[in-house]
Scaffold this motif. Structure first.
Motif, PDB file in Angstrom:
ATOM      1  N   ARG A   1      49.762 -10.417  -8.137  1.00 25.61           N
ATOM      2  CA  ARG A   1      48.622  -9.078  -7.988  1.00 25.61           C
ATOM      3  C   ARG A   1      47.986  -9.680  -6.339  1.00 25.61           C
TER       4      ARG A   1
ATOM      5  N   THR B   1      48.213 -15.741 -16.212  1.00 25.62           N
ATOM      6  CA  THR B   1      47.193 -15.495 -15.288  1.00 25.62           C
ATOM      7  C   THR B   1      47.530 -16.960 -14.262  1.00 25.62           C
TER       8      THR B   1
ATOM      9  N   ASP C   1      40.504  -6.552  -7.565  1.00 28.83           N
ATOM     10  CA  ASP C   1      40.168  -5.931  -8.718  1.00 28.83           C
ATOM     11  C   ASP C   1      40.665  -4.333  -8.733  1.00 28.83           C
TER      12      ASP C   1
ATOM     13  N   GLU D   1      47.541  -4.028 -11.949  1.00 23.87           N
ATOM     14  CA  GLU D   1      47.695  -5.399 -12.986  1.00 23.87           C
ATOM     15  C   GLU D   1      49.034  -5.845 -12.531  1.00 23.87           C
TER      16      GLU D   1
END
Length: 336
Positions: free
Chosen positions: A196, A142, A215, A219
């Motif tokens: 992303r 992340t 969102d 992914e």
């Protein structure tokens, strides 16, 4: 073989991993429990101590637990082992005197460090870096995290923030916002979140467009698959991230001259689409003398951070002669 055993723990925002290991680092038992993060630091500490106590009770007859190591989310002041800064992944965690509380409750010497530092130490002691004394470690998921080990010692810095490679400036990230609030950091271009965002914006489904938000996009792992299959936008985004990471590695190798570089995290499993541009950029950015350095993936598997914390406990736990005053729960539990 030494009869001493060691406990290790890794505290994250969603789970607490704990292990019982022998003196050689072999895992004898492993427990994983959810982190009761939203219930506050007292609940997190209760869950941690209960799980470590359960593992301690599993020690074979004649074997003694000699210490515990804890890796945790956040910046850790060293050697005090208190949490200098933590995000809302663990609400109220900032200010928690973690080492002292766990040491008192377990009646054991305890060492506490940042989760990426214990991951790196595990690689040095038990994994890809075994047999070496100097290591540059990065984890790319992340976010981008990092650690530096020199002559067998973790470089922690004055405030416990040593090795924060993700927040080094990157020319490839010029103008891009970073999670820390600054702009132009490596995390802004090379992290999974950055990949992303870059893909979503390039395909007009990202923030600031008329068709969607981040969102709703694929992914990071899906973008890597698309890149591997030849999707030109996905390939460009992943290549840009890997190239920026490789440039940063090359500069750090030139400064630190480590024995090897270990890259862990989700992106490390992406295959040649990630590794080729990373290694090429790293070697192009490194002093000629150092271009032969090995840049490899992590060798540790399950409970890697907890195992690293246990290995750190074997070598760095302070003598159990704590002369500081006992900290009352009311003096820290409300700190946010």
């Amino acid at each position: 073989m030494s009869a001493s055993l060691y406990l290790g723990a890794d505290i994250g925002g969603t789970k607490i991993d704990t292990v019982l290991t022998d003196g050689a680092g072999e895992m004898l038992a492993h427990r994983r429990v959810p982190t009761p993060a939203q219930d506050g630091p007292v609940a997190v500490l209760d869950a941690l101590v209960a799980t470590l106590s359960e593992l301690r009770a599993l020690a074979p007859a004649g074997r003694t637990v000699a210490g515990a190591g804890i890796g945790t989310h956040g910046v850790v002041s060293h050697p005090e082992g208190s949490i200098a800064v933590a995000s809302q992944a663990l609400p109220g965690w900032t200010g928690t005197p973690l080492r002292q509380i766990v040491s008192e409750r377990l009646d054991l010497p305890v060492v506490v460090d940042n989760d990426v530092n214990v991951l790196a130490y595990g690689e040095l002691a038990l994994g890809a870096g075994r047999g070496h004394r100097d290591l540059l470690f990065l984890t790319v998921g992340t976010g981008v995290g990092g650690a530096v080990i020199t002559d067998g010692n973790i470089v922690r810095g004055q405030h416990g923030s040593g090795g924060e490679i993700g927040h080094a400036p990157s020319s490839a990230a010029a103008g891009l916002p970073c999670s820390c609030g600054a702009v132009g950091h490596l995390d802004s271009i090379a992290s999974g979140t950055a990949i992303r965002r870059a893909y979503a914006e390039a395909t007009h489904t990202g923030p600031g467009t008329s068709t969607g938000t981040l969102d709703r996009g694929p992914e990071t792992s899906e973008i890597v698959v698309l890149a591997t299959k030849g999707d030109p936008i996905a390939r460009q985004v992943v290549t840009n991230a890997a190239h920026a990471l490789g440039e940063a590695i090359g500069g750090l190798v030139s400064v630190l001259d480590p024995a090897l570089v270990v890259v862990a995290g989700g992106m490390a499993s992406s295959g040649s689409i990630f590794w080729d541009p990373l290694r090429n950029a790293a070697r192009a950015s490194t002093l000629p003398l150092l271009r032969g350095i090995d840049i490899v993936g992590s060798h540790l598997g399950a409970a890697a951070a907890a195992r690293g914390a246990a290995a750190l406990a074997k070598n760095e736990t302070p003598p159990f002669t704590d002369t500081t005053e006992t900290i009352q729960e009311s003096s820290w539990k409300s700190v946010s």
